[in-house]
Design a protein around this motif. Structure first.
Motif, PDB file in Angstrom:
ATOM      1  N   SER A 240       0.839  -1.199   0.000  1.00 47.67           N
ATOM      2  CA  SER A 240       0.000   0.000   0.000  1.00 47.67           C
ATOM      3  C   SER A 240       0.872   1.247   0.000  1.00 47.67           C
ATOM      4  O   SER A 240       0.739   2.115   0.852  1.00 47.67           O
ATOM      5  CB  SER A 240      -0.944   0.007   1.207  1.00 47.67           C
ATOM      6  OG  SER A 240      -0.220  -0.092   2.416  1.00 47.67           O
ATOM      7  N   VAL A 241       1.783   1.316  -0.960  1.00 45.83           N
ATOM      8  CA  VAL A 241       2.595   2.518  -1.128  1.00 45.83           C
ATOM      9  C   VAL A 241       1.661   3.693  -1.399  1.00 45.83           C
ATOM     10  O   VAL A 241       0.606   3.535  -2.037  1.00 45.83           O
ATOM     11  CB  VAL A 241       3.593   2.326  -2.288  1.00 45.83           C
ATOM     12  CG1 VAL A 241       4.365   3.610  -2.562  1.00 45.83           C
ATOM     13  CG2 VAL A 241       4.555   1.185  -1.962  1.00 45.83           C
ATOM     14  N   SER A 242       2.013   4.856  -0.900  1.00 48.38           N
ATOM     15  CA  SER A 242       1.155   6.040  -1.035  1.00 48.38           C
ATOM     16  C   SER A 242       0.636   6.184  -2.461  1.00 48.38           C
ATOM     17  O   SER A 242       1.400   6.163  -3.420  1.00 48.38           O
ATOM     18  CB  SER A 242       1.947   7.291  -0.659  1.00 48.38           C
ATOM     19  OG  SER A 242       2.467   7.195   0.646  1.00 48.38           O
ATOM     20  N   GLY A 243      -0.685   6.320  -2.581  1.00 47.68           N
ATOM     21  CA  GLY A 243      -1.335   6.408  -3.881  1.00 47.68           C
ATOM     22  C   GLY A 243      -1.897   5.092  -4.367  1.00 47.68           C
ATOM     23  O   GLY A 243      -2.707   5.064  -5.291  1.00 47.68           O
ATOM     24  N   ASP A 244      -1.479   3.988  -3.741  1.00 45.30           N
ATOM     25  CA  ASP A 244      -1.942   2.651  -4.131  1.00 45.30           C
ATOM     26  C   ASP A 244      -2.492   1.889  -2.932  1.00 45.30           C
ATOM     27  O   ASP A 244      -2.238   0.705  -2.743  1.00 45.30           O
ATOM     28  CB  ASP A 244      -0.801   1.859  -4.769  1.00 45.30           C
ATOM     29  CG  ASP A 244      -0.379   2.437  -6.103  1.00 45.30           C
ATOM     30  OD1 ASP A 244      -1.264   2.733  -6.926  1.00 45.30           O
ATOM     31  OD2 ASP A 244       0.833   2.616  -6.308  1.00 45.30           O
ATOM     32  N   GLU A 245      -3.287   2.582  -2.123  1.00 46.89           N
ATOM     33  CA  GLU A 245      -3.807   1.981  -0.896  1.00 46.89           C
ATOM     34  C   GLU A 245      -5.122   1.235  -1.085  1.00 46.89           C
ATOM     35  O   GLU A 245      -5.600   0.590  -0.151  1.00 46.89           O
ATOM     36  CB  GLU A 245      -4.035   3.055   0.184  1.00 46.89           C
ATOM     37  CG  GLU A 245      -2.793   3.800   0.612  1.00 46.89           C
ATOM     38  CD  GLU A 245      -2.618   5.111  -0.131  1.00 46.89           C
ATOM     39  OE1 GLU A 245      -2.035   6.036   0.446  1.00 46.89           O
ATOM     40  OE2 GLU A 245      -3.094   5.205  -1.289  1.00 46.89           O
ATOM     41  N   THR A 246      -5.742   1.294  -2.264  1.00 47.50           N
ATOM     42  CA  THR A 246      -7.095   0.773  -2.432  1.00 47.50           C
ATOM     43  C   THR A 246      -7.250  -0.694  -2.028  1.00 47.50           C
ATOM     44  O   THR A 246      -8.220  -1.037  -1.326  1.00 47.50           O
ATOM     45  CB  THR A 246      -7.581   0.997  -3.874  1.00 47.50           C
ATOM     46  OG1 THR A 246      -7.612   2.405  -4.136  1.00 47.50           O
ATOM     47  CG2 THR A 246      -8.986   0.432  -4.071  1.00 47.50           C
ATOM     48  N   PRO A 247      -6.354  -1.617  -2.426  1.00 45.54           N
ATOM     49  CA  PRO A 247      -6.557  -3.015  -1.996  1.00 45.54           C
ATOM     50  C   PRO A 247      -6.593  -3.168  -0.471  1.00 45.54           C
ATOM     51  O   PRO A 247      -7.427  -3.915   0.054  1.00 45.54           O
ATOM     52  CB  PRO A 247      -5.355  -3.747  -2.601  1.00 45.54           C
ATOM     53  CG  PRO A 247      -4.993  -2.923  -3.802  1.00 45.54           C
ATOM     54  CD  PRO A 247      -5.230  -1.502  -3.381  1.00 45.54           C
ATOM     55  N   LEU A 248      -5.728  -2.463   0.246  1.00 45.73           N
ATOM     56  CA  LEU A 248      -5.752  -2.564   1.705  1.00 45.73           C
ATOM     57  C   LEU A 248      -6.982  -1.869   2.275  1.00 45.73           C
ATOM     58  O   LEU A 248      -7.623  -2.388   3.196  1.00 45.73           O
ATOM     59  CB  LEU A 248      -4.481  -1.959   2.303  1.00 45.73           C
ATOM     60  CG  LEU A 248      -4.385  -1.985   3.840  1.00 45.73           C
ATOM     61  CD1 LEU A 248      -4.605  -3.388   4.391  1.00 45.73           C
ATOM     62  CD2 LEU A 248      -3.052  -1.421   4.305  1.00 45.73           C
ATOM     63  N   ALA A 249      -7.337  -0.708   1.726  1.00 48.20           N
ATOM     64  CA  ALA A 249      -8.541  -0.011   2.191  1.00 48.20           C
ATOM     65  C   ALA A 249      -9.777  -0.882   1.971  1.00 48.20           C
ATOM     66  O   ALA A 249     -10.665  -0.940   2.840  1.00 48.20           O
ATOM     67  CB  ALA A 249      -8.693   1.323   1.475  1.00 48.20           C
ATOM     68  N   ASP A 250      -9.841  -1.566   0.837  1.00 46.98           N
ATOM     69  CA  ASP A 250     -10.962  -2.473   0.570  1.00 46.98           C
ATOM     70  C   ASP A 250     -11.025  -3.578   1.620  1.00 46.98           C
ATOM     71  O   ASP A 250     -12.110  -3.929   2.114  1.00 46.98           O
ATOM     72  CB  ASP A 250     -10.817  -3.110  -0.817  1.00 46.98           C
ATOM     73  CG  ASP A 250     -11.100  -2.140  -1.958  1.00 46.98           C
ATOM     74  OD1 ASP A 250     -11.665  -1.059  -1.705  1.00 46.98           O
ATOM     75  OD2 ASP A 250     -10.745  -2.474  -3.105  1.00 46.98           O
ATOM     76  N   ALA A 251      -9.849  -4.130   1.959  1.00 44.91           N
ATOM     77  CA  ALA A 251      -9.812  -5.223   2.934  1.00 44.91           C
ATOM     78  C   ALA A 251     -10.231  -4.737   4.321  1.00 44.91           C
ATOM     79  O   ALA A 251     -10.955  -5.440   5.043  1.00 44.91           O
ATOM     80  CB  ALA A 251      -8.408  -5.826   2.975  1.00 44.91           C
ATOM     81  N   ILE A 252      -9.789  -3.553   4.697  1.00 46.39           N
ATOM     82  CA  ILE A 252     -10.175  -3.000   6.006  1.00 46.39           C
ATOM     83  C   ILE A 252     -11.673  -2.738   6.048  1.00 46.39           C
ATOM     84  O   ILE A 252     -12.365  -3.086   7.010  1.00 46.39           O
ATOM     85  CB  ILE A 252      -9.372  -1.717   6.301  1.00 46.39           C
ATOM     86  CG1 ILE A 252      -7.902  -2.070   6.555  1.00 46.39           C
ATOM     87  CG2 ILE A 252      -9.958  -0.973   7.503  1.00 46.39           C
ATOM     88  CD1 ILE A 252      -6.996  -0.868   6.679  1.00 46.39           C
ATOM     89  N   PHE A 253     -12.186  -2.114   4.994  1.00 43.83           N
ATOM     90  CA  PHE A 253     -13.614  -1.818   4.948  1.00 43.83           C
ATOM     91  C   PHE A 253     -14.445  -3.096   5.031  1.00 43.83           C
ATOM     92  O   PHE A 253     -15.428  -3.168   5.780  1.00 43.83           O
ATOM     93  CB  PHE A 253     -13.954  -1.038   3.683  1.00 43.83           C
ATOM     94  CG  PHE A 253     -15.395  -0.647   3.582  1.00 43.83           C
ATOM     95  CD1 PHE A 253     -15.883   0.440   4.302  1.00 43.83           C
ATOM     96  CD2 PHE A 253     -16.281  -1.354   2.776  1.00 43.83           C
ATOM     97  CE1 PHE A 253     -17.217   0.803   4.225  1.00 43.83           C
ATOM     98  CE2 PHE A 253     -17.615  -0.997   2.686  1.00 43.83           C
ATOM     99  CZ  PHE A 253     -18.085   0.094   3.414  1.00 43.83           C
ATOM    100  N   ALA A 254     -14.036  -4.118   4.278  1.00 47.26           N
ATOM    101  CA  ALA A 254     -14.774  -5.384   4.282  1.00 47.26           C
ATOM    102  C   ALA A 254     -14.737  -6.041   5.662  1.00 47.26           C
ATOM    103  O   ALA A 254     -15.692  -6.730   6.051  1.00 47.26           O
ATOM    104  CB  ALA A 254     -14.193  -6.332   3.236  1.00 47.26           C
ATOM    105  N   ALA A 255     -13.660  -5.815   6.417  1.00 44.45           N
ATOM    106  CA  ALA A 255     -13.539  -6.438   7.735  1.00 44.45           C
ATOM    107  C   ALA A 255     -14.357  -5.722   8.795  1.00 44.45           C
ATOM    108  O   ALA A 255     -14.901  -6.368   9.703  1.00 44.45           O
ATOM    109  CB  ALA A 255     -12.068  -6.485   8.144  1.00 44.45           C
ATOM    110  N   VAL A 256     -14.445  -4.388   8.723  1.00 44.68           N
ATOM    111  CA  VAL A 256     -15.117  -3.649   9.807  1.00 44.68           C
ATOM    112  C   VAL A 256     -16.565  -3.287   9.493  1.00 44.68           C
ATOM    113  O   VAL A 256     -17.363  -3.080  10.418  1.00 44.68           O
ATOM    114  CB  VAL A 256     -14.334  -2.368  10.177  1.00 44.68           C
ATOM    115  CG1 VAL A 256     -12.930  -2.707  10.650  1.00 44.68           C
ATOM    116  CG2 VAL A 256     -14.285  -1.368   9.030  1.00 44.68           C
TER     117      VAL A 256
END
Length: 358
Positions: free
Chosen positions: A22-38
């Motif tokens: 999740s290098v700055s500017g490419d955080e979407t896959p991690l953000a998707d995973a966090i959102f799906a978890a919470v």
């Protein structure tokens, strides 16, 4: 899409988060995973703005604490996937993001899932683009669209602090100092004027600069003024007509941005100087009642935060804030970035105890 198991231990969760680049500017896959978890968690109201996710309890408690962590990292340099290493008998989790600051983020995610009835209401924030210019920061965007989400009596940033409380932070300013010349063929250099040579006094002044150590509310902040990049030249056989020296000033939170700018211009007097980015620091904020409670609960002596963090953003909003997370700040962005496993566990234990104590 990568999946996060919030029932896993905080160390395993750190590893899972780090292994989603999740290098700055490419955080979407991690953000998707966090959102799906919470998002499915019934005790949290979840809001998403781009790659920034906010999750809040709404228990009607008398006080609210904001606990935040960024999900981006600096570029990877052959330091993923993560692995466990042992040094001098101590276990470490090695890899990009383990220190800055996915260890802290993992602790926050685990506690967000498990603390259904904390003693205070909690606003959890996981945001993008902290490692780049402040105008790209996810909290900058969120402050425009949902300023109400920043309301709180105290804030904790999970930035690496060796598991100790670090109060406030230095401010940061970037400037470009320019010198000009005249192009000419390098075989006839006397017909031009070399802008790179003209920049030598800038480097001399910066090399001789003596940084100040300034006491602010009982914590001593060390300043720094350094050249961080230099550019100039157009070809291997042309005398350059422009040289730019990028300068970074880390200044104590007792200085305003205006005062910091004036100081840089004074040091570089006689040269063209353009301020390209600046962010104020934050005073320690340790006199707030909740800050005192938190400090007493986690123990240890508070320290100053030399780097800039988003505690400054909360401080500017009148919310006292501290840094508290696993990891040695001196290893942030380092190619050998690694965090003691015990620190991740200790930070989780201390935060859990404070947030659930009655």
């Amino acid at each position: 899409m990568p999946r996060l198991d919030l029932t896993a231990g905080s160390v395993e969760l750190t590893r899972a988060i780090c292994d989603i680049p999740s290098v700055s500017g490419d955080e979407t896959p991690l953000a998707d995973a966090i959102f799906a978890a919470v998002d499915p968690l019934d005790h949290l109201d979840v809001y998403r703005d781009g790659d920034t996710i906010v999750a809040r309890t709404q228990l009607g408690r008398a006080q609210r604490v904001v606990i935040a962590g960024h999900i981006d990292t600096v570029p990877i340099n052959a330091n993923l996937p993560t692995r466990e290493v042992v040094e001098d008998g101590e276990r470490y989790l090695w890899g990009r993001g383990t220190v800055d600051m996915k260890g802290g983020t993992a602790v926050q995610l685990k506690l967000a899932a498990e603390l259904v009835a904390p003693r205070v209401d909690i606003t959890w924030m996981w945001y993008d683009n902290e490692e780049v210019d402040s105008d790209l920061n996810g909290l900058t965007r969120l402050a425009r669209t949902r300023p109400d989400l920043f309301a709180g009596d105290f804030a904790i940033l999970g930035e690496p602090s060796n598991g100790a409380v670090e109060g406030g932070c230095n401010g940061t300013l970037r400037a470009i100092a320019r010198t000009h010349g005249a192009r000419a063929h390098s075989a006839r250099a006397w017909m031009g004027e070399n802008a790179i040579h003209a920049a030598a006094p800038i480097l001399t002044r910066l090399a001789a600069y003596q940084p100040a150590e300034i006491d602010v509310d009982g914590l001593v902040y060390r300043e720094g003024l350094n050249a961080v990049r230099i550019t100039g030249g157009v070809a291997g056989n042309v005398i350059p007509d422009l040289c730019e020296v990028e300068v970074n000033f880390r200044f104590a939170p007792s200085r305003t941005v205006g005062g910091a700018e004036a100081h840089v211009r004074e040091v570089l007097a006689g040269f063209e100087v353009e301020i390209v980015d600046a962010a104020a620091g934050a005073r320690p904020g340790l006199d707030a009642p909740l800050a005192q409670e938190f400090l007493a609960a986690v123990g240890g002596e508070p320290r100053p935060k030399y780097g800039w963090t988003d505690v400054a953003r909360f401080s500017a909003l009148g919310v006292p804030a501290v840094n508290y997370g696993p990891g040695d700040p001196s290893l942030a962005h380092h190619d050998q970035e690694r965090v003691p496993v015990a620190q991740i566990e200790d930070v989780e234990r201390a935060l859990r105890a404070w947030l659930t104590a009655r």
